[in-house]
Design a protein around this motif. Structure first.
Motif, short mmCIF file in Angstrom:
data_model
loop_
_atom_site.label_atom_id
_atom_site.label_comp_id
_atom_site.label_asym_id
_atom_site.label_seq_id
_atom_site.Cartn_x
_atom_site.Cartn_y
_atom_site.Cartn_z
N PRO A 100 -1.59 -13.09 3.75
CA PRO A 100 -1.23 -11.77 3.20
C PRO A 100 -0.91 -10.73 4.27
N ILE A 101 -1.54 -10.82 5.44
CA ILE A 101 -1.30 -9.82 6.48
C ILE A 101 0.15 -9.80 6.94
N PHE A 102 0.86 -10.92 6.79
CA PHE A 102 2.24 -10.98 7.25
C PHE A 102 3.17 -10.14 6.38
N TRP A 103 2.74 -9.77 5.19
CA TRP A 103 3.63 -9.19 4.19
C TRP A 103 3.32 -7.72 3.91
N THR A 104 2.64 -7.08 4.86
CA THR A 104 2.18 -5.71 4.62
C THR A 104 3.17 -4.65 5.08
N ARG A 105 4.33 -5.05 5.60
CA ARG A 105 5.40 -4.10 5.90
C ARG A 105 6.56 -4.38 4.94
N ILE A 106 6.80 -3.44 4.05
CA ILE A 106 7.77 -3.63 2.97
C ILE A 106 8.95 -2.71 3.20
N ILE A 107 10.14 -3.29 3.28
CA ILE A 107 11.35 -2.53 3.60
C ILE A 107 12.35 -2.70 2.46
N LEU A 121 9.19 -7.08 -4.72
CA LEU A 121 8.07 -7.56 -5.54
C LEU A 121 7.33 -8.70 -4.86
N LEU A 122 8.07 -9.58 -4.18
CA LEU A 122 7.44 -10.69 -3.46
C LEU A 122 6.48 -10.17 -2.39
N TYR A 123 6.93 -9.19 -1.61
CA TYR A 123 6.08 -8.62 -0.56
C TYR A 123 4.85 -7.95 -1.18
N LEU A 124 5.04 -7.21 -2.25
CA LEU A 124 3.91 -6.54 -2.90
C LEU A 124 2.90 -7.56 -3.42
N THR A 125 3.40 -8.68 -3.90
CA THR A 125 2.51 -9.71 -4.44
C THR A 125 1.79 -10.47 -3.33
N LEU A 126 2.54 -10.89 -2.30
CA LEU A 126 1.96 -11.70 -1.24
C LEU A 126 0.98 -10.92 -0.37
N SER A 127 1.13 -9.60 -0.29
CA SER A 127 0.23 -8.80 0.55
C SER A 127 -1.13 -8.59 -0.12
N PRO A 131 -3.85 -2.99 2.85
CA PRO A 131 -3.07 -1.77 3.06
C PRO A 131 -1.64 -2.12 3.47
N ILE A 132 -0.69 -1.35 2.96
CA ILE A 132 0.72 -1.66 3.20
C ILE A 132 1.46 -0.45 3.77
N HIS A 133 2.53 -0.75 4.51
CA HIS A 133 3.49 0.24 4.96
C HIS A 133 4.78 0.03 4.17
N VAL A 134 5.29 1.09 3.57
CA VAL A 134 6.48 0.98 2.72
C VAL A 134 7.58 1.87 3.28
N TYR A 135 8.77 1.28 3.46
CA TYR A 135 9.93 2.02 3.95
C TYR A 135 11.06 1.88 2.94
N ARG A 167 -3.24 1.47 -2.20
CA ARG A 167 -3.41 0.71 -0.96
C ARG A 167 -2.31 1.00 0.07
N CYS A 168 -1.49 2.00 -0.18
CA CYS A 168 -0.47 2.37 0.79
C CYS A 168 -1.10 3.10 1.97
N GLN A 169 -0.77 2.66 3.16
CA GLN A 169 -1.21 3.34 4.38
C GLN A 169 -0.10 4.24 4.92
N LYS A 170 1.13 3.84 4.65
CA LYS A 170 2.29 4.66 5.03
C LYS A 170 3.36 4.51 3.96
N ILE A 171 3.91 5.64 3.54
CA ILE A 171 5.06 5.65 2.63
C ILE A 171 6.14 6.48 3.30
N SER A 172 7.30 5.88 3.50
CA SER A 172 8.39 6.58 4.18
C SER A 172 9.68 6.40 3.41
#
Length: 495
Positions: A100-107, A121-127, A131-135, A167-172
């Motif tokens: 799951p840690i590999f999928w915590t940066r979502i672009i 959706l795949l990244y959101l599911t696999l993480s 905590p996630i970073h979303v761009y 669970r968002c750590q960064k939203i950009s």
């Protein structure tokens, strides 16, 4: 007993060695999954950087996802983790999906070649629940497009993101139109206790309110809270509507320092909430918060108060004021004049409207229009360090005004050439005389007889003469780093 010639023995040895090599031949595709996972984790860590400060979320947690954060990298780079390894083969992708840690940066790109929603959706599911970073952004060469479908593409991503806000750590977000941004007051809900960075950037205020239409009862029942927020970049409409509609959100910001940038907003007569939040309301909100750096590129509705405005002291140490109107700049500067602030940066503003004294240790003027009386503005300033960039009205009169600033210690100009070396000399001479008088009176024990410790002139059209160089070396503090440059010459003023 068989007798073999030497050639037979060599041939047999060659065949045997080839057979052994073939049997023991190993490629990366034949490595055990556990070893491949270890290699992937090593690659993952190459895209991470250790947290320099204790994170709000890392208490007693040894997971590397909590001890590190994603590096600032080119999000378009084909080798961006985990893009390269997951596109190599199905086996590698399957192995990566177990972590799951590999999928915590979502672009998610929202230009004319949008990222498929299935990928988001795949990244959101696999993480999982990490905590996630979303761009959410556009490719650099698409910001001049009309962006006709940007709003709907952003809405689709926002709807996928909403259940994961907690669970968002960064939203950009970095988009063209303000209405393409998520609405803090209508899209976000719940306590986002991991959220440290909320960047909602746009290039144009299109006069439409962001967010989905219709009532969302979950927002009323579970308001948006950001108790760990360190950086907030938000358009003015979003900020003002959130202040009006979610008082609990403002309460959640009170317990810690953070940086605030409010941008791209002109109140619209067709949106009632735009007019309901005035400059005075904005200042009242700031008065409650611990903002350590405030940047404004915005307008708020101005309603003359029925009672005198109290003497507010804003909490920030540093201020950036960009492209403000005359009345808004004046109002903000009047508030800043109530206290001595550390730093003020002013760009593309009508500074000539300011006709009252104010104090700031550092003052930067950048791209001020040539019609503005910079000299009158500087005559109002009390401070130590000045930087002036691309300001054609920074002239001999401005230098004369600076000569009356007894606190002045450092000046840097870039691409300003409407002043003369003679005027600079006169300013330095006046300041040095002031220092000498103060030293004689028992003050200024750290000046050594020189007012300026730093004098840098870059991009002037006129080079110094040998005599002028000698004069400056003798009248600017010898330990300072000072220079005078033209387009084809660099001259050190300090020997």
């Amino acid at each position: 007993m068989h007798h073999y010639s030497e050639s037979h023995v060599q041939h047999a040895a060659m065949i045997t060695s080839e057979s052994i090599a073939e049997e023991t031949k190993t490629t990366i595709h034949s490595l055990p999954s556990e070893l491949v996972s270890s290699i992937f984790k090593y690659t993952y860590m190459k895209s991470r950087v250790e947290l320099r400060r204790r994170s709000y979320i890392d208490s007693n947690n040894n997971d590397i996802n909590f001890k590190t954060t994603w590096k600032q990298e080119d999000l378009l780079e084909p080798s961006l983790f985990p893009r390269a390894i997951t596109s190599t083969c199905r086996r590698w992708k399957a192995i990566a999906e177990c972590h799951p840690i590999f999928w915590t940066r979502i672009i998610a790109f929202v230009d004319s070649t949008p990222t498929p929603l299935s990928e988001v959706l795949l990244y959101l599911t696999l993480s999982k629940d990490l905590p996630i970073h979303v761009y959410v952004l556009r490719r650099p060469d698409t910001y001049l497009d009309q962006g006709l479908d940007e709003h709907q593409r952003c809405r689709d991503v926002i709807e996928l993101l909403r259940p994961h806000i907690r669970r968002c750590q960064k939203i950009s977000f970095d988009v063209i139109y303000s209405s393409s941004l998520p609405s803090i007051s209508q899209d976000f809900f719940g306590s986002a206790s991991f959220l440290e960075t909320l960047n909602l950037k746009c290039r144009t205020d299109d006069g439409r309110a962001p967010g989905a239409s219709g009532c969302r009862p979950e927002i009323d029942n579970d308001p948006f809270l950001t108790p760990a927020l360190k950086e907030l970049v938000v358009d003015g409409r979003n900020f003002s509507h959130a202040c009006l509609m979610i008082p609990a959100w403002i309460e959640s910001l009170k317990g810690h320092e953070f940086q605030l940038q409010v941008h791209t907003f002109t109140p619209s007569q067709s949106i009632p909430r735009d007019l309901a939040f005035t400059l005075r309301d904005f200042v009242n909100v700031l008065d409650q918060l611990r903002v350590n750096r405030l940047s404004l590129y915005v307008e708020f509705h101005n309603v003359p108060p029925s009672t005198p405005t109290p003497d507010f002291i804003l909490p920030a140490d540093s201020y950036m004021l960009d492209n403000l109107s005359s009345w808004f700049l004046t109002e903000i500067m009047e508030i800043l004049a109530n206290d001595y602030v550390d730093s003020i940066y002013i760009s593309r503003c009508p500074v000539g409207a300011v006709d009252f004294e104010f104090s700031a240790h550092y003052l930067t003027l950048d791209t001020i229009d040539g019609s503005e009386e910079v000299s009158a503005f500087l005559d109002c300033w009390n401070g130590a360090e000045l930087k002036v960039v691309d300001c054609p009205s920074f002239d001999d009169n401005a230098l004369e005004a600076l000569g009356g600033n007894s606190s002045f210690q450092s000046m840097e100009t870039r691409n300003c050439w409407n002043f003369s070396p003679e005027a600079v000399k006169e300013m330095v001479k006046t300041l040095n005389e002031s220092v000498a008088r103060n030293i004689a009176g028992g003050g200024y024990h750290d000046r050594d007889g020189f007012a300026l410790s730093h004098l840098t002139i870059e991009g002037h059209k006129r080079p110094l003469t040998i005599e002028e160089k000698r004069w400056f070396r003798g009248n600017v503090w010898s330990y300072g780093h000072s220079k005078w440059t033209t387009s084809d010459e660099v001259t050190s003023l300090v020997g």
